[in-house]
Scaffold this active site. Structure first.
Site, PDB file in Angstrom:
ATOM      1  N   GLY A  52       1.036  28.394  46.719  1.00 18.75           N
ATOM      2  CA  GLY A  52      -0.266  29.027  46.847  1.00 18.75           C
ATOM      3  C   GLY A  52      -1.227  28.149  47.617  1.00 18.75           C
ATOM      4  CB  CYS A  53      -4.878  28.441  48.040  1.00 18.19           C
ATOM      5  SG  CYS A  53      -6.277  27.546  48.742  1.00 18.19           S
ATOM      6  CG  PHE A  54      -4.039  23.376  50.941  1.00 16.35           C
ATOM      7  CD1 PHE A  54      -5.266  24.024  51.023  1.00 16.35           C
ATOM      8  CD2 PHE A  54      -3.429  22.985  52.130  1.00 16.35           C
ATOM      9  CE1 PHE A  54      -5.874  24.270  52.241  1.00 16.35           C
ATOM     10  CE2 PHE A  54      -4.031  23.228  53.363  1.00 16.35           C
ATOM     11  CZ  PHE A  54      -5.260  23.874  53.408  1.00 16.35           C
TER      12      PHE A  54
END
Length: 220
Positions: A52-54
């Site tokens: 997912g989004c870092f």
């Protein structure tokens, strides 16, 4: 998809959505600890994880005791394409990732993976983490050593064997892939922007879940 959240202007909407997401996070599960772990080493060790989004991954691991540094970046592709706008096409082989530097005397590789699988990502989603879709958001453990690869593969098999989730774990293990730091404006994004709508809705609940489910490993 992250940029679409900028369209949410009303604070009331943000609060409502965040509350709904926090409620969903109450169902986050503490999965069993790995049956095998990487041997403790002296000095600093490194783990590279994607899921997912870092921003959220960095936010979670920044709050893990024993972690000394977390950097957002890209792994899985080539240096020439390790740029946010290009990675966003989903055609580079890169995944948004974090490089986690940690003290093995204080937290083990297996413990980091347990937190990763419990609160940082949903390992049953293939090339997708709400609200983001694409191969750049895939769940991947980028093993840095043969020992890490062995532990990660065994742990995924273990979680599937005991049916830790209602669906199979689809997280992959990749080896021999370099990590490239992301642009400066992505670094420490959660810490610098705690009221940013995307962070409030998607990532603060993960940090809250870490504090609730792993209090002994949480650092403020």
């Amino acid at each position: 998809m992250k940029n679409l959240i900028l369209g949410i202007a009303a604070a009331a909407v943000v609060v409502t959505l965040a509350t709904q997401r926090t409620g969903a996070s109450e169902a986050v599960r503490v999965v069993p600890a790995p049956a095998i772990d990487a041997p403790a080493a002296k000095g600093t060790a490194v783990a590279v994880l994607a899921g997912g989004c870092f921003w959220g991954l960095e936010g979670v691991f920044d709050h893990v005791a024993g972690v000394t540094n977390v950097v957002s970046g890209y792994a899985g592709g080539k240096a020439a394409t390790a740029h946010y706008e290009v990675v966003g096409t989903g055609l580079t082989g890169h995944a948004e990732s974090v490089r986690v530097a940690y003290d093995p005397a204080k937290v083990s590789y297996g413990q980091l993976l347990r937190i990763y699988f419990s609160v940082a990502t949903d390992p049953t989603q293939l090339n997708h983490q709400e609200p983001d879709s694409g191969t750049q958001y895939r769940g991947t453990i980028f093993a840095q050593t043969p020992e890490q690869a062995k532990v990660a593969a065994a742990y995924i098999a273990q979680l599937n064997r005991v049916k830790a989730y209602p669906a199979p774990v689809v997280t992959t293990v990749e080896t021999g892939k370099s990590f490239y730091p992301a642009e400066d404006y992505h670094q420490n994004f959660l810490a610098r922007n705690p009221t940013y709508p995307y962070i409030v809705i998607n990532d603060m609940p993960k940090v809250a879940a870490l504090k609730k489910l792993f209090p002994a490993q949480y650092k403020g």
